[in-house]
Design a protein around this motif. Structure first.
Motif, PDB file in Angstrom:
ATOM      1  N   GLU A  11       0.824  -1.221   0.000  1.00 50.53           N
ATOM      2  CA  GLU A  11       0.000   0.000   0.000  1.00 50.53           C
ATOM      3  C   GLU A  11       0.860   1.274   0.000  1.00 50.53           C
ATOM      4  O   GLU A  11       0.413   2.319  -0.439  1.00 50.53           O
ATOM      5  CB  GLU A  11      -0.943   0.018   1.218  1.00 50.53           C
ATOM      6  CG  GLU A  11      -2.154  -0.896   1.092  1.00 50.53           C
ATOM      7  CD  GLU A  11      -1.806  -2.376   1.186  1.00 50.53           C
ATOM      8  OE1 GLU A  11      -0.683  -2.722   1.631  1.00 50.53           O
ATOM      9  OE2 GLU A  11      -2.659  -3.198   0.805  1.00 50.53           O
ATOM     10  N   GLN A  37       3.607   3.261  -3.833  1.00 50.07           N
ATOM     11  CA  GLN A  37       3.592   4.433  -4.714  1.00 50.07           C
ATOM     12  C   GLN A  37       4.291   5.628  -4.049  1.00 50.07           C
ATOM     13  O   GLN A  37       5.034   6.367  -4.692  1.00 50.07           O
ATOM     14  CB  GLN A  37       2.151   4.785  -5.045  1.00 50.07           C
ATOM     15  CG  GLN A  37       2.029   5.652  -6.272  1.00 50.07           C
ATOM     16  CD  GLN A  37       0.594   6.041  -6.530  1.00 50.07           C
ATOM     17  OE1 GLN A  37      -0.324   5.251  -6.300  1.00 50.07           O
ATOM     18  NE2 GLN A  37       0.389   7.268  -6.995  1.00 50.07           N
ATOM     19  N   SER A  60      -1.315   5.351  -0.578  1.00 49.98           N
ATOM     20  CA  SER A  60      -1.870   6.089  -1.707  1.00 49.98           C
ATOM     21  C   SER A  60      -2.680   5.149  -2.594  1.00 49.98           C
ATOM     22  O   SER A  60      -2.535   5.149  -3.798  1.00 49.98           O
ATOM     23  CB  SER A  60      -0.745   6.735  -2.496  1.00 49.98           C
ATOM     24  OG  SER A  60       0.164   5.744  -2.891  1.00 49.98           O
ATOM     25  N   ASP A  61      -3.482   4.309  -1.957  1.00 52.61           N
ATOM     26  CA  ASP A  61      -4.295   3.416  -2.776  1.00 52.61           C
ATOM     27  C   ASP A  61      -5.415   4.216  -3.444  1.00 52.61           C
ATOM     28  O   ASP A  61      -5.627   5.385  -3.158  1.00 52.61           O
ATOM     29  CB  ASP A  61      -4.849   2.248  -1.953  1.00 52.61           C
ATOM     30  CG  ASP A  61      -5.550   2.709  -0.708  1.00 52.61           C
ATOM     31  OD1 ASP A  61      -5.773   1.895   0.185  1.00 52.61           O
ATOM     32  OD2 ASP A  61      -5.889   3.913  -0.638  1.00 52.61           O
ATOM     33  N   LYS A  62      -6.100   3.565  -4.317  1.00 53.35           N
ATOM     34  CA  LYS A  62      -7.083   4.287  -5.130  1.00 53.35           C
ATOM     35  C   LYS A  62      -8.393   4.552  -4.375  1.00 53.35           C
ATOM     36  O   LYS A  62      -9.257   5.270  -4.852  1.00 53.35           O
ATOM     37  CB  LYS A  62      -7.381   3.491  -6.413  1.00 53.35           C
ATOM     38  CG  LYS A  62      -6.171   3.387  -7.330  1.00 53.35           C
ATOM     39  CD  LYS A  62      -5.968   4.690  -8.114  1.00 53.35           C
ATOM     40  CE  LYS A  62      -4.685   4.687  -8.906  1.00 53.35           C
ATOM     41  NZ  LYS A  62      -3.488   5.036  -8.127  1.00 53.35           N
ATOM     42  N   LEU A  63      -8.548   3.952  -3.201  1.00 51.38           N
ATOM     43  CA  LEU A  63      -9.792   4.151  -2.454  1.00 51.38           C
ATOM     44  C   LEU A  63      -9.936   5.602  -2.029  1.00 51.38           C
ATOM     45  O   LEU A  63      -8.978   6.190  -1.538  1.00 51.38           O
ATOM     46  CB  LEU A  63      -9.756   3.317  -1.164  1.00 51.38           C
ATOM     47  CG  LEU A  63      -9.961   1.824  -1.267  1.00 51.38           C
ATOM     48  CD1 LEU A  63      -9.888   1.219   0.125  1.00 51.38           C
ATOM     49  CD2 LEU A  63     -11.304   1.527  -1.904  1.00 51.38           C
ATOM     50  N   VAL A  64     -11.098   6.151  -2.197  1.00 54.05           N
ATOM     51  CA  VAL A  64     -11.330   7.471  -1.614  1.00 54.05           C
ATOM     52  C   VAL A  64     -11.825   7.197  -0.199  1.00 54.05           C
ATOM     53  O   VAL A  64     -12.951   6.796   0.045  1.00 54.05           O
ATOM     54  CB  VAL A  64     -12.374   8.271  -2.428  1.00 54.05           C
ATOM     55  CG1 VAL A  64     -12.627   9.617  -1.763  1.00 54.05           C
ATOM     56  CG2 VAL A  64     -11.882   8.466  -3.848  1.00 54.05           C
ATOM     57  N   TYR A 123      -8.736  15.794   2.256  1.00 52.99           N
ATOM     58  CA  TYR A 123      -7.519  15.321   1.602  1.00 52.99           C
ATOM     59  C   TYR A 123      -6.294  15.818   2.345  1.00 52.99           C
ATOM     60  O   TYR A 123      -6.147  17.003   2.608  1.00 52.99           O
ATOM     61  CB  TYR A 123      -7.480  15.803   0.145  1.00 52.99           C
ATOM     62  CG  TYR A 123      -6.391  15.144  -0.651  1.00 52.99           C
ATOM     63  CD1 TYR A 123      -6.396  13.764  -0.855  1.00 52.99           C
ATOM     64  CD2 TYR A 123      -5.346  15.876  -1.185  1.00 52.99           C
ATOM     65  CE1 TYR A 123      -5.392  13.137  -1.566  1.00 52.99           C
ATOM     66  CE2 TYR A 123      -4.336  15.257  -1.910  1.00 52.99           C
ATOM     67  CZ  TYR A 123      -4.374  13.883  -2.092  1.00 52.99           C
ATOM     68  OH  TYR A 123      -3.378  13.259  -2.792  1.00 52.99           O
TER      69      TYR A 123
END
Ligand code: SAM
Length: 417
Positions: A188, A191, A395-399, A404
């Motif tokens: 996770e 990135q 920085s996974d794609k899940l919101v 932020y």
């Protein structure tokens, strides 16, 4: 207390483990003087001198030693886990209060589904907290093997006084440690690491360099410099909690699963199930270092002044990642970095924000910092602030959040001229 003329190992030292390097081999292998002024060689030298390791010419095995100048306060580890437990209990209490309101409400009807969901959330989280606490107690927050170096025991080090500074325990918090495990040792965090650590690594253009990484956290950047760039790396970190967790991975080579989002605030949540995500650490099959060398010193960065005395060290590079803004007085950090680097050509690589910590006395802007660094004798080779923000933990794609939270790090490379 230092009594002998050479440094000693603490009782829980790793002296009995085999070691790939002998003292004499180190002397021959390193292309620089073993004068005490070279900090890295001091640590490595002292370690090898005091270890009774068996030299094996074919062995490539290279364990990470954890160096201390003073016995760490091991009780701190237990206290931190207890605090973590208390904080999590408070979170469960908050949820239970909400559940009570739902159960006793008179304004709305047919709330069975939401009531059931909140009850499930409490049950699930309470299990997760137990599991994570167990892994903290058994694996991450336990005393580790230390190589106890007493610099004052060395005839060539003049001072034996370590300054007593106000100790900041904020990074000993298990929530911090777990966040840094995600950043450094899980898929996770990949990135983020590629955006930050790869950039640092790209500045190291030849093998065998002597590098210090202050504020090393969970040690991944230092480890990658040693493993991928074949450098002689000293990670340095003041938090015993961070060091203990790093030792679990780098020294005892343990692995496990944690739920890094379980204790997040009940605010800004997009999907309640996102907090149950379980992550595996480490994300690599083995942590061996084959060509380079890594050791990890548990000490305050500024306490190195006591090791160096009036001497100038000869490091090739200091790499600071999300560290500079932890300074109470950034002038002290910059003076220390200058003292550690080779006076001609020593390189400082920095990436990180200028989110000056609460205790910071001088809060410079990036352009002010530029002037200061130039003024004290560095030639600035690269300088820039990222346009795209980088998250800290994952920085996974899940919101995950309606809020932020990220940084546009300042990156620079400066060379002593
Ligand atoms: C923001 S974290 C960054 C950790 C790591 N460099 C990373 O990028 O993941 C800052 C780290 O610096 C450590 N630190 C803060 N002040 C320090 C000091 N004076 N000496 C050594 N380490 C320090 C903290 O304990 C913490 O682990």
């Amino acid at each position: 207390m230092a009594t002998a003329s050479s440094s000693k190992l603490s009782q829980n030292s790793i002296a009995s483990q085999p070691h790939a390097w002998s003292f004499h081999d180190n002397v021959a292998a390193l292309p620089f003087s073993f004068a005490i002024i070279c900090l890295l060689s001091v640590f490595t030298l002292l370690y090898n001198k005091t270890s009774t390791g068996v030299y094996s010419s074919s062995a490539r095995w290279n364990n990470v030693s954890f160096i201390v100048f003073q016995e760490p306060d091991w009780t701190l580890l237990h206290k931190c886990v207890e605090q973590y437990r208390t904080q999590n209990l408070r979170l469960l209490q908050t949820l239970s209060q909400g559940l009570d309101i739902l159960l006793h409400n008179q304004e709305l009807t047919n709330l069975d589904r939401i009531t059931c969901r909140v009850q499930n959330r409490i049950d699930r989280l309470s299990k997760i907290f137990d599991q994570d606490q167990d892994i903290l107690q058994r694996q991450l927050f336990v005393p580790f093997d230390t190589t106890y170096v007493l610099p004052d025991g060395e005839p060539t080090i003049s001072t034996n006084a370590f300054p007593s500074r106000a100790v900041d325990h904020s990074y000993d918090d298990p929530h911090q440690v777990v966040a840094h495990i995600v950043r450094d040792w899980t898929a996770e965090g990949k990135q983020i690491r590629r955006q930050l650590y790869d950039w640092c690594l790209s500045k190291i253009d030849k093998p065998g360099l002597r590098i210090l990484v202050p504020g090393a956290g969970m040690g991944r950047l230092a480890w990658e410099l040693a493993r991928n760039k074949h450098a002689w790396v000293e990670a340095l970190e003041s938090s015993v909690g961070m060091a203990a967790a790093a030792a679990s991975i780098l020294q005892r080579k343990q692995s496990g699963m944690i739920h890094p989002f379980s204790s997040d605030q009940f605010s800004n949540e997009v999907n309640s199930s996102h907090r149950y995500l379980r992550v595996q650490y480490p994300d690599v099959d083995d942590v061996e270092i084959f060509e380079g060398h890594l050791s990890y010193t548990v000490a305050d960065f500024l306490s190195l002044n006591s090791v160096l005395g009036n001497n100038q060290s000869q490091l090739d590079a200091v790499v600071t990642c999300f560290f500079l803004d932890t300074a109470t007085n950034v002038l002290e950090y910059i003076a220390m970095i200058t003292k550690l680097l080779k006076p001609k050509g020593g390189m400082w690589v920095n990436v990180g924000p200028l989110q000056w910590h609460q205790k910071s006395l001088i809060r410079l802007s990036a352009d002010e910092l530029y002037s200061l660094i130039e003024e004290v004798g560095f030639k600035i080779m690269e300088w820039g602030v990222d346009v795209a923000p980088i998250e800290y933990r994952s920085s996974d794609k899940l919101v995950r959040s309606t809020h932020y939270d990220a940084y546009c790090p300042l990156r620079f490379v400066a060379v002593l001229d």
